[in-house]
Design a protein around this motif. Structure first.
Motif, PDB file in Angstrom:
ATOM      1  N   ALA A  43      20.970  -9.390  71.152  1.00 25.78           N
ATOM      2  CA  ALA A  43      22.409  -9.653  71.143  1.00 25.78           C
ATOM      3  C   ALA A  43      22.987  -9.200  69.806  1.00 25.78           C
ATOM      4  CB  ALA A  43      22.670 -11.140  71.343  1.00 25.78           C
ATOM      5  N   PRO A  44      24.137  -8.525  69.812  1.00 24.92           N
ATOM      6  CA  PRO A  44      24.738  -8.112  68.552  1.00 24.92           C
ATOM      7  C   PRO A  44      25.253  -9.328  67.775  1.00 24.92           C
ATOM      8  CG  PRO A  44      26.165  -7.517  70.395  1.00 24.92           C
ATOM      9  CD  PRO A  44      24.921  -8.105  70.970  1.00 24.92           C
ATOM     10  N   GLU A  45      24.790  -9.478  66.561  1.00 23.65           N
ATOM     11  CA  GLU A  45      25.157 -10.608  65.710  1.00 23.65           C
ATOM     12  C   GLU A  45      26.397 -10.267  64.888  1.00 23.65           C
ATOM     13  OE1 GLU A  45      23.613 -13.520  65.498  1.00 23.65           O
ATOM     14  OE2 GLU A  45      21.716 -13.155  66.507  1.00 23.65           O
ATOM     15  N   THR A  46      27.071 -11.282  64.401  1.00 24.63           N
ATOM     16  CA  THR A  46      28.199 -11.046  63.501  1.00 24.63           C
ATOM     17  C   THR A  46      27.721 -10.888  62.061  1.00 24.63           C
ATOM     18  OG1 THR A  46      28.552 -13.425  63.302  1.00 24.63           O
ATOM     19  CG2 THR A  46      29.895 -12.275  64.913  1.00 24.63           C
ATOM     20  N   LEU A  48      25.700  -9.092  59.704  1.00 29.80           N
ATOM     21  CA  LEU A  48      25.003  -7.800  59.657  1.00 29.80           C
ATOM     22  C   LEU A  48      23.783  -7.831  58.748  1.00 29.80           C
ATOM     23  CD1 LEU A  48      28.008  -5.331  59.728  1.00 29.80           C
ATOM     24  CD2 LEU A  48      26.643  -6.222  61.622  1.00 29.80           C
ATOM     25  N   ALA A  49      23.636  -8.864  57.920  1.00 28.25           N
ATOM     26  CA  ALA A  49      22.429  -9.006  57.106  1.00 28.25           C
ATOM     27  C   ALA A  49      21.206  -9.238  57.995  1.00 28.25           C
ATOM     28  CB  ALA A  49      22.598 -10.153  56.116  1.00 28.25           C
ATOM     29  N   LEU A  50      21.425  -9.655  59.230  1.00 29.67           N
ATOM     30  CA  LEU A  50      20.315  -9.900  60.158  1.00 29.67           C
ATOM     31  C   LEU A  50      19.748  -8.620  60.760  1.00 29.67           C
ATOM     32  CD1 LEU A  50      21.732 -13.040  61.989  1.00 29.67           C
ATOM     33  CD2 LEU A  50      19.945 -12.966  60.239  1.00 29.67           C
ATOM     34  N   VAL A  51      20.417  -7.484  60.545  1.00 26.35           N
ATOM     35  CA  VAL A  51      19.933  -6.218  61.094  1.00 26.35           C
ATOM     36  C   VAL A  51      18.545  -5.887  60.560  1.00 26.35           C
ATOM     37  CG1 VAL A  51      20.308  -3.714  61.120  1.00 26.35           C
ATOM     38  CG2 VAL A  51      22.207  -5.258  61.582  1.00 26.35           C
ATOM     39  N   ALA A  52      18.347  -6.000  59.254  1.00 28.74           N
ATOM     40  CA  ALA A  52      17.032  -5.691  58.667  1.00 28.74           C
ATOM     41  C   ALA A  52      15.964  -6.608  59.241  1.00 28.74           C
ATOM     42  CB  ALA A  52      17.091  -5.820  57.141  1.00 28.74           C
ATOM     43  N   GLU A  53      16.288  -7.869  59.407  1.00 27.23           N
ATOM     44  CA  GLU A  53      15.339  -8.817  59.987  1.00 27.23           C
ATOM     45  C   GLU A  53      14.999  -8.428  61.432  1.00 27.23           C
ATOM     46  OE1 GLU A  53      15.760 -13.287  61.601  1.00 27.23           O
ATOM     47  OE2 GLU A  53      16.240 -13.059  59.461  1.00 27.23           O
ATOM     48  N   ALA A  54      16.000  -8.024  62.185  1.00 27.32           N
ATOM     49  CA  ALA A  54      15.777  -7.625  63.572  1.00 27.32           C
ATOM     50  C   ALA A  54      14.883  -6.391  63.640  1.00 27.32           C
ATOM     51  CB  ALA A  54      17.113  -7.357  64.267  1.00 27.32           C
ATOM     52  N   ASP A  91      25.375  -2.058  65.969  1.00 27.45           N
ATOM     53  CA  ASP A  91      24.633  -0.831  66.277  1.00 27.45           C
ATOM     54  C   ASP A  91      24.669   0.150  65.101  1.00 27.45           C
ATOM     55  OD1 ASP A  91      24.057  -1.854  68.777  1.00 27.45           O
ATOM     56  OD2 ASP A  91      25.064  -0.272  69.898  1.00 27.45           O
ATOM     57  N   LEU A  92      25.824   0.296  64.473  1.00 24.02           N
ATOM     58  CA  LEU A  92      25.911   1.231  63.359  1.00 24.02           C
ATOM     59  C   LEU A  92      25.129   0.748  62.125  1.00 24.02           C
ATOM     60  CD1 LEU A  92      29.639   2.356  63.611  1.00 24.02           C
ATOM     61  CD2 LEU A  92      27.587   3.654  64.243  1.00 24.02           C
TER      62      LEU A  92
END
Length: 93
Positions: A43-46, A48-54, A91-92
């Motif tokens: 699910a896309p999170e608000t 964006l610091a969680l992107v690296a974790e994902a 996504d970006l």
């Protein structure tokens, strides 16, 4: 041997009741499974610091198709369906 864990990006849609629905076409899910992978919808999170974790949790990522990206400097074509801004940012990132 464990199957590679593959993250699938997801669409974010708002219903008439202002509920947010996370969706992913089953085609992508089944394609990963048929190729021997474990498919996980992200699910896309608000935050964006969680992107690296994902990214660290997966062996690979698939960016599914869907609506068009918005370009802040260009008005969209009238026939365009613009991606939810939260998904686009996720996504970006």
């Amino acid at each position: 041997m464990s199957r590679p864990r593959i993250g699938l990006s997801a669409c974010l849609r708002e219903t008439e009741c202002s509920e947010r629905i996370v969706t992913c076409n089953e085609f992508y899910y089944q394609a990963v499974r048929q190729a021997g992978g474990e498919a996980v919808v992200i699910a896309p999170e608000t935050d964006l610091a969680l992107v690296a974790e994902a990214r660290e949790r997966f062996d690979g990522l698939v960016f599914i198709g869907g609506p068009d990206l918005a370009d802040p400097g260009v008005p969209p074509h009238p026939a365009s369906e613009i991606m939810h801004p939260q998904r686009q940012a996720w996504d970006l990132a």
